[in-house]
Motif scaffolding. Sequence first.
Motif, PDB file in Angstrom:
ATOM      1  N   UNK A 243       0.841  -1.201   0.000  1.00 19.11           N
ATOM      2  CA  UNK A 243       0.000   0.000   0.000  1.00 19.11           C
ATOM      3  C   UNK A 243       0.875   1.249   0.000  1.00 19.11           C
ATOM      4  N   UNK A 244       1.967   1.210   0.767  1.00 17.98           N
ATOM      5  CA  UNK A 244       2.880   2.358   0.823  1.00 17.98           C
ATOM      6  C   UNK A 244       3.518   2.591  -0.540  1.00 17.98           C
ATOM      7  N   UNK A 247       1.104   4.195  -3.058  1.00 15.94           N
ATOM      8  CA  UNK A 247       1.162   5.646  -2.940  1.00 15.94           C
ATOM      9  C   UNK A 247      -0.143   6.386  -2.707  1.00 15.94           C
ATOM     10  N   UNK A 248      -1.281   5.714  -2.888  1.00 12.85           N
ATOM     11  CA  UNK A 248      -2.555   6.419  -2.669  1.00 12.85           C
ATOM     12  C   UNK A 248      -3.025   6.116  -1.240  1.00 12.85           C
ATOM     13  N   UNK A 249      -3.371   7.134  -0.449  1.00 11.66           N
ATOM     14  CA  UNK A 249      -3.786   6.881   0.937  1.00 11.66           C
ATOM     15  C   UNK A 249      -4.865   5.812   1.020  1.00 11.66           C
TER      16      UNK A 249
END
Lengths: 424, 96
Positions: A243-244, A247-249
């Motif tokens: 997820x990191x 890049x999208x929250x």
Amino acid sequence: MSDDSFDVIVVGAGPAGSACAFALAREGRSVLLLERGDSAGAKNLSGGRLYTYALELLEPGMYLRAPLQRRIVREQVMLVEGRRATTLDVADPAWGEGVPRSHSVVRASLDEWFAAEAEGAGAVFAAGMRVDGLLEENGRIVGIRAGEDEMRAGVVVAADGVNSLLGQQAGLFPDVAARAVGVGVKETIELPDAVIDDRFGVTAGEGVARVAIGCTEGVSGGGFLYTNRGSLSLGIVFNPEQAAAHGRPIQEIFQDFKEQPAIAALLEGGTSVEYGAHLVPEIGHHGVPARLHREGMLVIGDAAQFGINTGLVIRGMDLAIVSGLAAARAILQEGAPTGPAYMAQLEELALLPTLRAYAEFHGIFGISRIFKEYPALANQALGFLFQVDGRVPPPMLKELLAIVRKNVSFRQLAADAWKGYRSL
Amino acid sequence: MTLKRLSPEELLGLDRFNVDEGHPHILVDRARCALCAARPCVTVCPARCYRLKDGQVAFDCAGCLECGTCRVVCKDQGVTSWTYPRASFGITFRCS
């Protein structure tokens, strides 16, 4: 400094801790059950489904007293591709007529009830107590420190959750690795029971559990939707490293999921009432630390990373309860060293053998295309098969092969099939 | 009426917090964060406690959900200390 001393101090009043405290207190042991939240469950969060065989092991019929939400009679798997969705719905009204069965649960009420059961059996329950550290003497854990207080016990049971700071302080294992956990976000949405019954095709007291694949923008993970009494639990679990890198929250991806038409239709008219997040053990057997005990201390539940995720079945609370019972039984065995007795009980109660049976399963989630290309393929292929527009359709096989090729190469398909096969 | 998309602030606004003013339970070393290129915390913190301000990582633990994600993803050790809030502080889940 207090000169109070207990047979056992259990740190953490989640299902693992409360089960352990209950089983010990019932046999007359003096037990202190500590919880850092103002009430049991105040700091806890789960997707919200409990397999009740575990309560049955603890005490036959105990599930009848528990504040369970809805008995799951429909299992659904949803494959998402943007605004499209394909949902497999498996229903059997006989599910849950007997025991074992599974129910949706809300932790705030389940955990509060469970701690009260332990208290009712004779345990001393203290909420609003953060344990800061362990007391050690001659290489043995002899108690805990909480602020100015020190409390001593024959055994300290760490049920302090997935971020087990106590297990780390005891030197049993290092910090949990990012690849071994998932980060889950969840919204609780209030909706009248009659609306839930109608919308999900169940009658009063019956419920639905849904998992969703393809709602994570390709990040390893998946969504869930559970029906409760008067509310729905909607969430997504993500692999934090992926997820990191993506890049999208993550809560933005989660909000998109809420707007997915097939999900939005189920939520319509509802009211969001709570938002939460939690880490979950994700890799099962390979995530369990090699050492779960030392003299004077046992580690249970999420702290021991006991979890199973097959994509269809997600288990944690049941394993927590079973491990709490295993710890209690080990402590109750007079004369035997407690640590090895605990490991033996984890075998006898089928917890470790079950984890081993699924040991390689998380390898399936290493197939990245499961989270994007395959759900897309399913939606496109079925979309094509259902399409009628009055024109002469293209040759079916040719079109289906083109849809496959658009999403994956045959080499990838073969490699993924082999990897999947090896993980089973 | 469709259920609304909520901003991070609106999501956290649903929750009950008792913020321990002046006693942050997570300590972040901004000098170390300045050397981190990946900044996973900014993306994966479910409460958006980590945000980029003028190209720097800014941290505020007021809306922390106590999940521990920052602890496990922070490889460059910008998170120098991670504990739970003192008793009776932090998040209280009521219906999850």
